[in-house]
Scaffold this motif. Structure first.
Motif, PDB file in Angstrom:
ATOM      1  N   THR A 156       0.796  -0.863   0.217  1.00 54.54           N
ATOM      2  CA  THR A 156      -0.702  -0.101  -0.201  1.00 54.54           C
ATOM      3  C   THR A 156       0.643   1.061  -0.288  1.00 54.54           C
ATOM      4  OG1 THR A 156       0.136   0.452   2.013  1.00 54.54           O
ATOM      5  CG2 THR A 156      -1.838  -1.509   1.054  1.00 54.54           C
ATOM      6  N   LEU A 172      -2.032   1.674  -4.488  1.00 59.36           N
ATOM      7  CA  LEU A 172      -2.420   0.004  -4.256  1.00 59.36           C
ATOM      8  C   LEU A 172      -1.019  -0.696  -5.432  1.00 59.36           C
ATOM      9  CD1 LEU A 172      -2.663  -2.586  -2.454  1.00 59.36           C
ATOM     10  CD2 LEU A 172      -5.122  -2.382  -3.527  1.00 59.36           C
ATOM     11  N   GLU A 195      -5.559   6.796  -1.791  1.00 56.25           N
ATOM     12  CA  GLU A 195      -5.058   5.756  -1.156  1.00 56.25           C
ATOM     13  C   GLU A 195      -5.048   4.948  -0.355  1.00 56.25           C
ATOM     14  OE1 GLU A 195      -3.873   6.937   3.324  1.00 56.25           O
ATOM     15  OE2 GLU A 195      -5.023   8.270   2.811  1.00 56.25           O
ATOM     16  N   VAL A 196      -4.453   3.256  -0.501  1.00 52.95           N
ATOM     17  CA  VAL A 196      -5.208   2.309   0.231  1.00 52.95           C
ATOM     18  C   VAL A 196      -4.037   2.034   1.376  1.00 52.95           C
ATOM     19  CG1 VAL A 196      -5.450  -0.196   0.505  1.00 52.95           C
ATOM     20  CG2 VAL A 196      -6.040   1.821  -1.704  1.00 52.95           C
ATOM     21  N   LEU A 208     -10.362  -3.089   1.587  1.00 50.69           N
ATOM     22  CA  LEU A 208      -9.258  -2.143   1.269  1.00 50.69           C
ATOM     23  C   LEU A 208      -9.690  -1.385   2.604  1.00 50.69           C
ATOM     24  CD1 LEU A 208      -8.809  -1.476  -2.231  1.00 50.69           C
ATOM     25  CD2 LEU A 208      -8.129  -3.339  -0.621  1.00 50.69           C
ATOM     26  N   CYS A 210      -9.507   2.493   3.976  1.00 55.00           N
ATOM     27  CA  CYS A 210      -9.310   4.407   2.401  1.00 55.00           C
ATOM     28  C   CYS A 210      -8.857   5.534   3.397  1.00 55.00           C
ATOM     29  CB  CYS A 210      -9.901   3.280   1.291  1.00 55.00           C
ATOM     30  SG  CYS A 210      -9.870   2.123   0.080  1.00 55.00           S
TER      31      CYS A 210
END
Length: 466
Positions: A156, A172, A195-196, A208, A210
């Motif tokens: 990640t 990711l 983002e993850v 996930l 996030c």
């Protein structure tokens, strides 16, 4: 790669009276004050545990690298080896680890870092760095997950580094581990969120975390072309969605928002992977808002690394989940109690021995015992005493209602009202007592103080026979 400058000790907290302990026993502790740190006194980050060659091992990350320990049969942390990180600095405060086959994978989220792969097949003798990958595929990463069943590595917040230049963050990336020391990139994304932060994967289904975009679920049956399943973008008591874990029976998912004062969420998982928040729980937000960080769960229990509050264990079968285990690894003081992200960072509670590891940012590596067998049956609204009747030499188990307290007294009275045994229990909501008394009829008087400060007493009839 062995280094002998690290010290092992049983950590004694100043102001022990302020430390909360309930139903958890400290087995061993490791700390080294020689490790790089800034004025914050943060030296450590995450931890992980694994089984190799029939033995259990734990790893904790520090500002300098990976410290590997054997969890011995005598319940001690035996230092085995140290592998330095590519980036060693007081600023290297985010390291994460996972295990696959004969390898330990390590990432770091600061500086010119890399994906490091260590060969652990020589344990218990030594650990060897066999790959240190930094190129267009690897660099800094915040976290990682290994899907062992499908030989897949998930990284990640990947920021590849080429010739010292950072190429930009990718939420990711998914890699094949067909060659465990040279992961091959299969997929990257999602492209519509920034983002993850973390994830959990089982049976090709990935949940996930996030950040401020909540949760997403993908099907990675084809890891080169995953299929979006659903999301939980908005939910009650929402903050920064940080990390979660799925129960072995896949019916429950528990996650935490890394936001001070917000509770942990317990979700029901439907057959199609839909998540529905059902319950909220956590430790008390006193004397200031508290922050849960990392979580492991079984079908029955949640094991939480709670910043500033250490290890917390909850019974997931209760509504809401009840706090049944406590060991505070970080003692607040006047200078630090306004900030809720010191202390416990990582937790690992899934070893065959059921021993628990906690990594504390400030205080190092902790090995704990929590006797799950005592809690396999949920508590009731009354004091439990069994076996009853019991035979000579047989221990008697007493458990308080709701596991809400950590100190109580037990008085044993004979049929004439005479006191024949007296016990005072601390730091537990249960006790296993030796009842080596003559056969006959007795009365067991249990006294405790509930969470309202009210004195409670319950008297049970107990039969003893030879």
């Amino acid at each position: 790669m062995k280094q002998l400058i690290f010290i092992s000790c049983l950590f004694l907290f100043g102001g022990l009276s302020a430390q909360e302990i309930k139903n958890v026993r400290l087995l061993d502790h490791w700390f080294a004050d020689t490790i790089l740190t800034s004025s914050s006194q943060v030296r450590f980050s995450s931890c992980w545990a694994f089984v190799q060659n029939g033995r259990e091992y734990g790893v904790i990350g520090s500002t300098e690298g990976a410290h590997i320990f054997e969890l011995t049969e005598e319940d001690s942390l035996r230092f085995v080896d140290f592998v330095p990180g590519r980036f060693q600095s007081a600023q290297a405060i985010t390291r994460e680890y996972k295990h696959y086959q004969n390898y330990l994978y390590a990432v770091c989220d600061e500086g010119p870092s890399s994906l490091q792969i260590m060969d652990v097949s020589y344990l218990p003798d030594s650990v060897h760095l066999v790959a240190d990958l930094q190129d267009q595929f690897f660099g800094k990463s915040h976290n990682l997950f290994v899907d062992s069943a499908n030989a897949l590595l998930y990284l990640t917040l990947v920021n590849p580094i080429v010739n010292g230049n950072e190429l930009g963050i990718i939420p990711l990336r998914v890699y094949s581990l067909s060659n465990p020391i040279l992961p091959t990139l299969l997929w990257e994304g999602p492209n519509d969120i920034p983002e993850v932060h973390d994830l959990y994967v089982k049976n090709n289904r990935a949940i996930l975390n996030c950040g401020f975009d909540g949760l997403r679920t993908y099907d990675f049956s084809n890891p080169s072309n995953p299929v979006y399943v659903n999301n939980l973008t908005f939910y009650p008591q929402q903050g920064y969605n940080h990390q979660g874990w799925l129960s072995p029976d896949e019916s429950t998912y528990v996650f935490a928002d890394e936001t001070a004062g917000l509770p942990i969420k317990k979700c029901q998982v439907s057959a199609n992977g839909q998540l529905q928040v059902q319950q909220f729980f956590g430790t008390a937000n006193a004397p200031y808002p508290k922050t849960p960080h990392n979580i492991h769960i079984t079908n029955e229990f949640a094991f939480v690394a709670y910043y500033n509050d250490g290890l917390r264990i909850f019974d997931l079968r209760k509504n809401p989940p009840a706090e049944i285990g406590i060991y505070d690894t970080y003692i607040d003081n006047a200078q630090t109690n306004g900030f809720s992200m010191w202390g416990a960072w990582g937790v690992h509670a899934l070893l065959p021995s059921e021993r628990i590891l906690i990594s504390d940012r400030n205080n190092g590596f902790f090995l704990f015992e929590f006797d799950r067998s005592k809690f396999l049956t949920p508590s009731t609204e009354q004091v439990q005493l069994y076996p009853n009747p019991s035979s000579f030499g047989e221990e008697v188990y007493i458990r308080l209602p709701n596991d809400e307290v950590s100190a109580f007294s037990v008085n044993i009275l004979d049929a004439n009202g005479n006191l024949v045994a007296d016990f005072h229990i601390t730091q537990q909501s249960y006790a296993t007592l030796p009842m080596e008394l003559a056969s006959g009829c007795y009365f067991v008087r249990v006294t405790w103080t509930n969470y309202l400060g009210e004195s409670q007493t319950e008297i049970l009839k107990w039969i003893k026979y030879d």
